[in-house]
Scaffold this motif. Structure first.
Motif, mmCIF file in Angstrom:
data_model
loop_
_atom_site.group_PDB
_atom_site.id
_atom_site.type_symbol
_atom_site.label_atom_id
_atom_site.label_comp_id
_atom_site.label_asym_id
_atom_site.label_seq_id
_atom_site.Cartn_x
_atom_site.Cartn_y
_atom_site.Cartn_z
ATOM 1 N N ARG A 36 0.833 -1.196 0.000
ATOM 2 C CA ARG A 36 0.000 0.000 0.000
ATOM 3 C C ARG A 36 0.871 1.250 0.000
ATOM 4 N N TRP A 37 0.391 2.309 -0.675
ATOM 5 C CA TRP A 37 1.266 3.457 -0.940
ATOM 6 C C TRP A 37 1.703 4.153 0.349
ATOM 7 N N ARG A 38 0.829 4.196 1.352
ATOM 8 C CA ARG A 38 1.242 4.815 2.612
ATOM 9 C C ARG A 38 2.334 3.988 3.282
ATOM 10 N N ALA A 39 2.204 2.692 3.194
ATOM 11 C CA ALA A 39 3.226 1.808 3.753
ATOM 12 C C ALA A 39 4.549 1.973 3.004
ATOM 13 N N GLN A 40 4.482 2.185 1.685
ATOM 14 C CA GLN A 40 5.704 2.431 0.923
ATOM 15 C C GLN A 40 6.427 3.667 1.454
ATOM 16 N N LEU A 41 5.666 4.721 1.729
ATOM 17 C CA LEU A 41 6.274 5.956 2.243
ATOM 18 C C LEU A 41 6.925 5.736 3.600
ATOM 19 N N VAL A 42 6.264 4.979 4.473
ATOM 20 C CA VAL A 42 6.829 4.731 5.801
ATOM 21 C C VAL A 42 8.102 3.898 5.689
ATOM 22 N N ASN A 43 8.106 2.897 4.829
ATOM 23 C CA ASN A 43 9.306 2.091 4.622
ATOM 24 C C ASN A 43 10.460 2.931 4.112
ATOM 25 N N VAL A 44 10.176 3.776 3.124
ATOM 26 C CA VAL A 44 11.222 4.641 2.569
ATOM 27 C C VAL A 44 11.769 5.567 3.653
ATOM 28 N N LEU A 45 10.888 6.129 4.471
ATOM 29 C CA LEU A 45 11.330 7.006 5.552
ATOM 30 C C LEU A 45 12.255 6.268 6.515
ATOM 31 N N LEU A 46 11.928 5.029 6.837
ATOM 32 C CA LEU A 46 12.774 4.245 7.735
ATOM 33 C C LEU A 46 14.134 3.950 7.097
ATOM 34 N N PHE A 47 14.147 3.681 5.801
ATOM 35 C CA PHE A 47 15.413 3.473 5.099
ATOM 36 C C PHE A 47 16.247 4.756 5.118
ATOM 37 N N GLU A 48 15.577 5.899 4.942
ATOM 38 C CA GLU A 48 16.287 7.188 4.976
ATOM 39 C C GLU A 48 16.872 7.436 6.370
ATOM 40 N N LEU A 49 16.108 7.147 7.408
ATOM 41 C CA LEU A 49 16.587 7.357 8.774
ATOM 42 C C LEU A 49 17.784 6.466 9.085
ATOM 43 N N LEU A 50 17.763 5.249 8.571
ATOM 44 C CA LEU A 50 18.913 4.364 8.773
ATOM 45 C C LEU A 50 20.153 4.930 8.090
ATOM 46 N N ALA A 51 19.973 5.474 6.884
ATOM 47 C CA ALA A 51 21.102 6.074 6.169
ATOM 48 C C ALA A 51 21.669 7.261 6.942
ATOM 49 N N VAL A 52 20.795 8.096 7.504
ATOM 50 C CA VAL A 52 21.241 9.245 8.295
ATOM 51 C C VAL A 52 21.982 8.775 9.541
ATOM 52 N N LEU A 53 21.469 7.743 10.185
ATOM 53 C CA LEU A 53 22.133 7.198 11.380
ATOM 54 C C LEU A 53 23.544 6.724 11.050
ATOM 55 N N LEU A 54 23.675 5.963 9.974
ATOM 56 C CA LEU A 54 24.986 5.443 9.590
ATOM 57 C C LEU A 54 25.922 6.563 9.155
#
Length: 573
Positions: A36-54
Motif C-alpha cells: 500500500r502506498w502509505r506503507a511504501q512511504l513509511v518504509n522509505v522514511l525508515l530506510f532514509e533514517l537508517l542512512a542518516v544514522l549510519l
C-alpha cells in the motif's frame, strides 16, 4: 561546476534508500502492486533514517551507504530463503531459533532464483557506485554527526511506537492481521511489518483479566474426573490406565485435501484403511496453526491445550514464553503414575526441547544420540527406528507402571530435492514435481511405520492407545503442482483454499474396546483432552473446559490460557 556536483551527490545519496526499499522488496514480490502506498512511504522514511544514522556514526556517505546496502541485501536474501523454505517471512522471534535453523540448514537448496540474482546484481551495482559519492563529515563536525545520529534514532523509535498504535495503523491503512504473516509482509513491506511485530514479543493481558476470575472459572469445573472408562480395562488390570503412545510425524499430511490428483500408488494405504471405520479407532482431520515449518507450535498446542490463536502469528512459545514449569499432558500423566518419556531423533537443543521438556513434566528425553543402531533415510533417523525405540521402551518398563511416550519424528523434514529414491521407486505424479514425488514417497514410509506400531500393540495384553498425527503440511513450493492441477494459482488462494493448507490427518487407536468414529475433525489444542476422555484418563479442569467449550467461551479460553502461561501470581503458587 563543483557546487552542481555536490548537489547531485546529495540527491543521489537521498535516492539510495528509496531504491534500496524497492529493490530488496522486489526480491520476493512486486511492491508497486502489493504494498500500500502509505506503507511504501513509511518504509522509505525508515530506510532514509537508517542512512542518516549510519552517516552520522561513520561520517562518510560512501561507507554509510555501502553498509546500508550490505545490511539490507543480507536481510532481504535471508528473508527470501525463509519465505521459500517455510512459506512465511522472517519475524523477530526467528532470531531466537538460530541454532535450530542452523542444524537443518544443510538440507536445503540455496540455488538462487531469477529475482534473487537480478536484485543482488542491482545492489552490487549500488554498492560499487557508492564509491563515487564523495561526501564526508570530518571529526570537526562531531556535533552535527552526533545530532544526526541521535535524531535518526529518535525518529526510528517514535515511528516504531507509532506502528504499535491501532489508531496510527488504521490511519495509515496498514494491514494488521498477524494470522496471515505473508500477506501482512507484502501489504506493509518488510521493515514496517518487522517493527510492528516487535510489540508481540510480550503478550498483553486479555481485557478484564484477573487471577481470581481465572481460578474461579477453573474451580467451576471441579476436580479431575475420568471420561468414559474403556470396557474391559478396569476388569483386566485393575485401575491401571492405558499406555499412551503419541507420534507427531514430521510433515505428515494427506495432500488430497487440496484436491484430487493422480499417483501410481496410494502413499498411505494403512491410514486410509483406518479411515474406513476400523474397530476401536477414531479418525479425522486435525487443524494446525502452521505450515511448512515451526513444528514446535503444533506439539505445544497438543501437549498444553493452549492455542496459537491467542499468540502473535509466527511466535514460538518454546522459545519466547516457556521459562519454567508449565502444565501439560506430560505433567498430568506423571501425576497419575505414568513414566513419561519424550523422543526426538535429532538435536536435543532444537526448539529448546532440552529445556522445555523437563519443565513440561517429562522425566526422560531421548534425542539423536540415544538412537543407536538406527536406520536412516536422507540422513535422518527414519520413522521405523522411532517405532522400534518406542517398543524397546515399552518392553523395558515395569508391568504395573503405564508409559507415556511422546515422539516427534524427523524422517520427512524438508527439503525434498536431494534426489532420494526408495528401493521400490518413488511415487509418480503426472504433472507433479520431483519435490512432490519425493515427499509422497517419504509419507509412504511413515504410513508403513504406523502399521508396524499398531500391528505390534494389537498383540499386547496391556491396554494401549496410539495417537498419530502430522505437525504440518509441507512448504508451498511442494504443493504448488497440486494447486495448478486444480486450475488454481498457488499465489492467489482464497481464504477457504488457504485454510486447507492447515489440515492434517490424525488417528486415535486402541487395543481395547473403544467407540469408533470417522470424520471427527478437531484441532491440535483439543486432541489430547479428546484422547483422555475417550480412553478413561481423568481430565483436568482445564481439559474439561476445553471439551465443553462453545463459541461464547472464547474470551474465557483466552483468560485461562493467559493464566497458565503468563500469570506470575499463579506461577509463584
Amino acid at each position: 561546476m563543483k557546487d552542481k556536483k555536490n548537489v547531485a551527490i546529495k540527491i543521489i545519496v537521498l535516492l539510495y534508500p528509496v531504491l534500496l526499499f524497492y529493490i530488496t522488496a522486489f526480491m520476493t514480490y512486486n511492491p508497486f502492486v502489493r504494498t500500500r502506498w502509505r506503507a511504501q512511504l513509511v518504509n522509505v522514511l525508515l530506510f532514509e533514517l537508517l542512512a542518516v544514522l549510519l552517516f552520522g556514526l561513520l561520517g562518510s556517505a560512501v561507507t554509510a551507504l555501502r553498509t546500508e546496502v550490505g545490511l539490507t541485501w543480507l536481510a532481504a536474501l535471508v528473508n527470501s530463503y525463509v519465505l521459500n523454505f517455510r512459506g512465511s517471512p522472517l519475524v523477530p522471534w526467528d532470531f531466537l531459533s538460530v541454532r535450530t535453523a542452523a542444524s537443518v540448514a544443510t538440507n536445503y537448496s540455496y540455488v538462487p532464483n531469477v529475482r534473487q540474482v537480478l536484485c543482488s546484481m542491482l545492489l552490487l551495482g549500488m554498492f560499487v557506485g557508492a564509491g563515487w559519492l564523495d561526501w564526508k563529515l570530518d571529526r570537526s563536525k562531531w556535533r552535527l554527526r552526533l545530532g544526526s545520529a541521535l535524531g535518526s534514532m529518535v525518529g526510528m523509535i517514535v515511528l516504531t511506537l507509532a506502528l504499535w498504535n491501532d489508531g496510527v495503523v488504521s490511519r495509515l491503512q496498514l494491514y494488521p492481521f498477524l494470522f496471515t504473516p505473508t500477506v501482512m509482509y507484502e501489504r506493509n513491506g518488510f521493515v514496517v511489518t518487522f517493527l510492528m511485530d516487535l510489540q508481540y514479543l510480550k503478550v498483553e493481558k486479555p481485557e478484564g483479566y484477573a487471577t481470581e476470575k481465572a481460578e474461579q472459572l477453573l474451580a467451576s469445573y471441579g476436580e479431575a474426573t475420568s471420561g468414559v472408562e474403556p470396557e474391559g480395562v478396569g476388569e483386566e488390570i485393575g485401575k491401571q490406565y492405558p499406555n499412551v503412545i503419541v507420534i507427531m510425524d514430521e510433515a505428515f499430511s494427506d495432500l488430497s485435501v487440496l484436491g484430487d490428483f493422480e499417483t501410481d500408488r496410494d502413499c498411505m494405504p494403512f491410514l486410509h484403511s483406518l479411515q474406513q471405520g476400523a474397530d476401536n479407532t477414531i479418525t479425522g482431520m486435525l487443524s494446525v496453526s502452521v505450515k511448512g515449518g515451526n513444528t514446535a507450535n503444533t506439539e505445544y498446542e497438543f501437549l498444553t491445550g493452549n492455542t496459537m490463536a491467542f499468540l502473535p502469528a509466527g511466535s514460538i512459545p518454546y522459545q519466547q514464553y516457556v521459562r519454567g514449569e508449565i502444565s501439560s499432558l506430560a505433567s498430568q500423566l506423571s501425576g497419575l503414575g505414568y513414566e513419561t518419556c519424550a523422543l526426538h531423533p535429532y538435536n536435543a537443543s532444537g526448539w529448546n526441547r532440552d529445556k522445555v521438556y523437563p519443565w513440561m513434566g517429562f522425566s526422560e528425553f531421548l534425542s539423536k544420540q540415544d538412537f543407536t543402531n538406527a536406520s536412516y533415510i536422507r540422513g535422518y533417523v527414519d520413522d521405523a527406528s522411532c517405532v522400534e525405540k518406542i517398543i524397546e521402551l515399552y518392553q523395558g518398563k515395569a508391568a504395573d507402571v503405564p508409559g507415556f511416550y511422546f515422539c516427534v519424528t524427523m524422517q520427512n523434514h524438508s527439503s525434498y530435492t536431494d534426489g532420494y529414491v526408495a528401493p521400490e521407486g518413488n511415487n509418480s505424479v503426472p504433472g507433479g514435481s520431483q519435490a512432490l514425488e519425493e515427499y509422497l514417497t517419504l509419507v509412504e514410509c511413515s504410513d508403513a511405520a504406523l502399521q508396524q506400531l499398531i500391528t505390534y500393540f494389537s498383540s499386547q495384553s496391556e491396554p494401549t492407545v496410539v495417537v498419530f498425527f502430522g505437525d504440518h503440511q509441507p512448504a508451498d513450493s511442494v504443493v504448488a503442482p497440486i494447486w495448478r492441477m486444480q486450475g488454481v494459482d498457488p499465489n492467489n488462494l482464497t481464504e477457504q483454499q488457504n485454510a486447507l493448507r492447515y489440515q492434517v490427518p490424525y488417528v486415535i487407536w486402541a487395543n481395547f474396546d473403544m467407540e469408533s468414529a470417522t470424520g471427527k475433525d478437531t484441532s491440535a489444542n483439543y486432541l489430547a483432552a479428546q484422547m483422555c476422555q475417550v480412553v478413561g484418563i481423568p481430565l483436568t479442569s482445564y481439559q474439561k473446559f476445553l471439551m465443553e467449550m462453545s463459541e461464547d467461551s472464547v474470551a474465557d479460553y483466552q483468560m485461562l490460557q493467559y493464566y497458565f502461561m503468563f500469570d506470575e501470581e499463579h506461577k509463584n503458587q
